[in-house]
Design a protein around this motif. Structure first.
Motif, PDB file in Angstrom:
ATOM      1  N   GLN A 285      -1.095   1.249   3.215  1.00 25.65           N
ATOM      2  CA  GLN A 285      -1.725   1.549   4.494  1.00 25.65           C
ATOM      3  C   GLN A 285      -1.528   0.406   5.478  1.00 25.65           C
ATOM      4  O   GLN A 285      -1.243   0.619   6.663  1.00 25.65           O
ATOM      5  CB  GLN A 285      -3.219   1.823   4.300  1.00 25.65           C
ATOM      6  CG  GLN A 285      -3.916   2.223   5.606  1.00 25.65           C
ATOM      7  CD  GLN A 285      -5.396   2.515   5.417  1.00 25.65           C
ATOM      8  OE1 GLN A 285      -5.908   2.409   4.302  1.00 25.65           O
ATOM      9  NE2 GLN A 285      -6.079   2.870   6.484  1.00 25.65           N
ATOM     10  N   GLN A 286      -1.670  -0.828   5.010  1.00 27.15           N
ATOM     11  CA  GLN A 286      -1.425  -1.975   5.876  1.00 27.15           C
ATOM     12  C   GLN A 286       0.041  -2.024   6.327  1.00 27.15           C
ATOM     13  O   GLN A 286       0.338  -2.430   7.448  1.00 27.15           O
ATOM     14  CB  GLN A 286      -1.788  -3.264   5.151  1.00 27.15           C
ATOM     15  CG  GLN A 286      -3.274  -3.430   4.892  1.00 27.15           C
ATOM     16  CD  GLN A 286      -3.585  -4.742   4.190  1.00 27.15           C
ATOM     17  OE1 GLN A 286      -2.700  -5.557   3.940  1.00 27.15           O
ATOM     18  NE2 GLN A 286      -4.863  -4.947   3.875  1.00 27.15           N
ATOM     19  N   ALA A 287       0.943  -1.604   5.440  1.00 23.29           N
ATOM     20  CA  ALA A 287       2.361  -1.574   5.806  1.00 23.29           C
ATOM     21  C   ALA A 287       2.604  -0.569   6.929  1.00 23.29           C
ATOM     22  O   ALA A 287       3.337  -0.850   7.884  1.00 23.29           O
ATOM     23  CB  ALA A 287       3.214  -1.230   4.588  1.00 23.29           C
TER      24      ALA A 287
ATOM     25  N   LEU B 135       9.068   9.936   3.590  1.00 29.09           N
ATOM     26  CA  LEU B 135       8.864   8.863   2.621  1.00 29.09           C
ATOM     27  C   LEU B 135       7.445   8.311   2.642  1.00 29.09           C
ATOM     28  O   LEU B 135       7.166   7.304   1.979  1.00 29.09           O
ATOM     29  CB  LEU B 135       9.866   7.741   2.888  1.00 29.09           C
ATOM     30  CG  LEU B 135      11.332   8.095   2.622  1.00 29.09           C
ATOM     31  CD1 LEU B 135      12.250   6.951   3.024  1.00 29.09           C
ATOM     32  CD2 LEU B 135      11.547   8.447   1.154  1.00 29.09           C
ATOM     33  N   GLY B 136       6.562   8.941   3.406  1.00 29.41           N
ATOM     34  CA  GLY B 136       5.155   8.577   3.351  1.00 29.41           C
ATOM     35  C   GLY B 136       4.594   7.904   4.574  1.00 29.41           C
ATOM     36  O   GLY B 136       3.379   7.672   4.662  1.00 29.41           O
ATOM     37  N   PHE B 137       5.452   7.554   5.543  1.00 24.43           N
ATOM     38  CA  PHE B 137       4.955   6.867   6.732  1.00 24.43           C
ATOM     39  C   PHE B 137       4.009   7.753   7.524  1.00 24.43           C
ATOM     40  O   PHE B 137       4.284   8.931   7.757  1.00 24.43           O
ATOM     41  CB  PHE B 137       6.126   6.445   7.626  1.00 24.43           C
ATOM     42  CG  PHE B 137       5.684   5.909   8.961  1.00 24.43           C
ATOM     43  CD1 PHE B 137       5.201   4.617   9.076  1.00 24.43           C
ATOM     44  CD2 PHE B 137       5.741   6.697  10.104  1.00 24.43           C
ATOM     45  CE1 PHE B 137       4.789   4.115  10.307  1.00 24.43           C
ATOM     46  CE2 PHE B 137       5.342   6.207  11.339  1.00 24.43           C
ATOM     47  CZ  PHE B 137       4.864   4.917  11.425  1.00 24.43           C
ATOM     48  N   ARG B 138       2.890   7.184   7.939  1.00 18.75           N
ATOM     49  CA  ARG B 138       1.945   7.862   8.818  1.00 18.75           C
ATOM     50  C   ARG B 138       1.581   6.906   9.954  1.00 18.75           C
ATOM     51  O   ARG B 138       1.200   5.765   9.703  1.00 18.75           O
ATOM     52  CB  ARG B 138       0.679   8.297   8.063  1.00 18.75           C
ATOM     53  CG  ARG B 138       0.918   9.333   6.990  1.00 18.75           C
ATOM     54  CD  ARG B 138       1.428  10.643   7.582  1.00 18.75           C
ATOM     55  NE  ARG B 138       1.653  11.656   6.560  1.00 18.75           N
ATOM     56  CZ  ARG B 138       2.808  11.876   5.950  1.00 18.75           C
ATOM     57  NH1 ARG B 138       3.864  11.117   6.256  1.00 18.75           N
ATOM     58  NH2 ARG B 138       2.934  12.809   5.041  1.00 18.75           N
ATOM     59  N   PHE B 139       1.708   7.390  11.167  1.00 19.51           N
ATOM     60  CA  PHE B 139       1.421   6.535  12.323  1.00 19.51           C
ATOM     61  C   PHE B 139      -0.051   6.133  12.303  1.00 19.51           C
ATOM     62  O   PHE B 139      -0.943   6.974  12.248  1.00 19.51           O
ATOM     63  CB  PHE B 139       1.753   7.268  13.625  1.00 19.51           C
ATOM     64  CG  PHE B 139       1.563   6.410  14.846  1.00 19.51           C
ATOM     65  CD1 PHE B 139       2.553   5.517  15.231  1.00 19.51           C
ATOM     66  CD2 PHE B 139       0.402   6.481  15.603  1.00 19.51           C
ATOM     67  CE1 PHE B 139       2.382   4.706  16.349  1.00 19.51           C
ATOM     68  CE2 PHE B 139       0.220   5.681  16.713  1.00 19.51           C
ATOM     69  CZ  PHE B 139       1.222   4.788  17.092  1.00 19.51           C
ATOM     70  N   ASP B 140      -0.303   4.812  12.337  1.00 15.71           N
ATOM     71  CA  ASP B 140      -1.664   4.287  12.264  1.00 15.71           C
ATOM     72  C   ASP B 140      -1.703   2.988  13.057  1.00 15.71           C
ATOM     73  O   ASP B 140      -1.485   1.901  12.527  1.00 15.71           O
ATOM     74  CB  ASP B 140      -2.059   4.044  10.798  1.00 15.71           C
ATOM     75  CG  ASP B 140      -3.506   3.585  10.655  1.00 15.71           C
ATOM     76  OD1 ASP B 140      -4.223   3.531  11.676  1.00 15.71           O
ATOM     77  OD2 ASP B 140      -3.918   3.270   9.521  1.00 15.71           O
TER      78      ASP B 140
END
Length: 553
Positions: free
Chosen positions: A85-87, A217-222
């Motif tokens: 999540q931090q990534a 690949l799992g990236f979610r804008f945060d």
């Protein structure tokens, strides 16, 4: 764990090299088509297009594929190791601020073009240069963001999409040459504007095709500035020094092109340089910047396949080793990468020098591109070819420094190389014309690479000099044998115009040289062949250092 990482390294290298090969082959077709359409020296159109294209392309190499990507990837890799999540938060914040900064840079650059148009638009060739620059400047916005997304995918060990995305530039460019420009107009300047528009479209497409893969690949804008602030500051602190360390060759080539454009005699027939008081004659002719571009494109072929491919794939592994404090394993993988680029880069450069004349005729001597133009480009190929090994090795060893968090040493080596290039340019441009500019860049790259290797070894002492020395000796002997056979074959092939003879003049020496190098190096038991061809890296290790590395848990 080590064997898994080594397997991932070679798998990534194969994928990246394949994608780079596809892009380079399409790029070669693109350059052939561009040469036939615009020629080399006709009215300075190709010179203006080349210099205008280099401006956003330099930003891509500096901030997209260069300093920002290199400073960003170790920080992102560390976050991925600890907390995904931090990534994602770091990736989101970096992309947003990069987009804001790039938009501001683009707007300011466009305003600068408008002001220069009003102030200096009457200077020979200036309006065309500024107009093409204004069209292509927004390309830097899209392509730098695309390169940043590519860096995130690399950190996730996904290499195929970033490797294939650059082919879109060549596809759009070729479509403009074959389907739009000739049908729209016969005016060379308008055709150059068509190509400039295609470059802009390609930049947007390269960004668009990678975003869905990143999400898969799992990236979610945060966007969380507070959580990512320290990581962003770490990236920004590293960026400045990294800029010169990673892209010194590109910066030197950019200055070479500007110098070639400014020192080329104008089409109005003036012989003396007005801005130097009229006491000094022009050392160059129209087409000098274009000759640099075409010659540079040939050495970038092995650079992309070898140097940048190895550097791209090896950097995440080096960053992981550094984050874990495993300096011995970092040195072993860095030595392995250097062995690979030397083993393939030295014969690649020698081959370019050997077949420069027939290669220039085969690729470019068509349409508006004359025999004299091909001779000029062949000289450039030879001058760039002697530095191929250094071009390939520099990005690999620089990433060893950056994995360790050392940005100052590559910066110092970069300054030394830039200063050497400027001095050599001034000394060689008058006696050797544009070939002097290319030779200066090659010599500066050799100086930079030598300094980087020497200083890295003094700092950590973890480079495998015995392995590098053995690779160098085997490579030198195999390349010498290859060169003798290639030179003899060229003397026996008739140099006649026509596709069949031109193809034979390139393919026959190339095939013979490749075969002789392969046979000689295998006879001398070069372990690099097993490293390159084996699907199981553990079975391919030929040195004590690598064997011990793979025995670790």
């Amino acid at each position: 764990m080590a064997s898994v990482e080594r397997t991932q390294l070679f798998a990534g290298l194969r994928v990246t090299s394949f994608g780079t090969l596809a892009s380079r082959l399409l790029g070669m077709v693109r350059d052939m088509a561009t040469a036939a359409l615009l020629g080399l020296s006709g009215d300075g159109v190709m010179d203006a297009f080349v210099v205008a294209f280099r401006i956003p392309n330099l930003f891509r190499r500096l901030f997209g594929e260069g300093a920002l990507a290199a400073s960003y990837l170790p920080v992102l890799t560390d976050r991925l190791e600890r907390n995904r999540q931090q990534a994602w938060q770091l990736a989101s914040v970096t992309l947003v601020w990069l987009a804001v900064i790039l938009a501001g840079v683009t707007i300011l650059a466009e305003a600068g073009c408008a002001i220069a148009w009003r102030l200096y638009g009457d200077a020979p060739g200036m309006k065309l240069l500024l107009g093409l620059s204004a069209v292509m400047l927004p390309y830097l916005f899209f392509i730098c963001l695309a390169a940043q997304v590519s860096g995130t995918l690399h950190a996730l060990a996904h290499f195929s999409t970033p490797a294939l995305a650059p082919t879109l530039l060549n596809i759009c460019w070729l479509a403009a040459i074959w389907l739009v420009a000739p049908q729209l107009t016969d005016d060379k300047q308008l055709q150059a504007y068509v190509l400039a528009s295609a470059v802009l479209v390609a930049g947007a497409l390269q960004l668009a095709v990678q975003l869905p893969v990143l999400r898969q690949l799992g990236f979610r804008f945060d966007y969380n500035w507070q959580a990512s602030r320290d990581g962003v500051r770490q990236i920004v602190r590293s960026m400045g020094p990294m800029t010169l360390g990673l892209a010194i060759t590109q910066i030197n080539s950019f200055f070479d092109s500007l110098l070639a454009w400014g020192l080329a005699a104008p089409a109005d027939g003036a012989e003396s340089i007005a801005w130097l008081g009229g006491a000094v004659s022009y050392p160059l002719q129209q087409g000098a910047a274009a000759a640099i571009y075409y010659g540079e494109r040939l050495y970038q072929f092995p650079l992309g396949l070898l140097g940048m491919a190895v550097a791209t794939v090896i950097f995440p592994a080096l960053s992981r080793h550094a984050a874990r404090g495993q300096h011995d394993r970092l040195g072993e993988d860095l030595t392995l990468g250097l062995r690979l680029v030397l083993f393939l880069g030295v014969p690649a450069g020698a081959g370019l020098v050997l077949i420069s004349e027939p290669l220039a005729r085969l690729l470019f001597q068509h349409g508006e591109f004359t025999a004299d133009d091909a001779t000029r480009v062949a000289r450039m190929i030879r001058c760039y070819g002697i530095g191929v090994w250094a071009y390939c090795a520099a990005p690999v060893v620089v990433r060893g420094y950056y994995a360790l968090g050392d940005q100052k040493t590559p910066l110092k080596a970069g300054f030394a190389a830039m200063l050497a290039n400027l001095i050599l340019n001034a000394a060689l441009v008058w006696p050797l014309a544009e070939a002097g500019l290319a030779l200066s860049t090659s010599l500066a790259a050799m100086l930079q690479t030598g300094l980087l290797l020497l200083l890295f070894s003094r700092r950590l002492g973890v480079l495998g000099w015995a392995d590098l020395g053995r690779t160098g000796a085997v490579t030198a002997a195999s390349t010498a044998a290859m060169g003798l056979v290639g030179y003899a074959s060229l003397a026996c092939i008739p140099q006649a115009p026509g596709w069949s003879d031109e193809i034979a003049g390139v393919l026959i020496p190339l095939a013979l040289c490749s075969a002789v190098f392969a046979v000689t190096s295998r006879w001398l038991r070069a372990p690099e062949w097993e490293l390159l061809l084996s699907r199981n890296p553990r079975a391919a290790q030929g040195t004590q250092s690598e064997t011990s590395e793979l025995k670790r848990p």
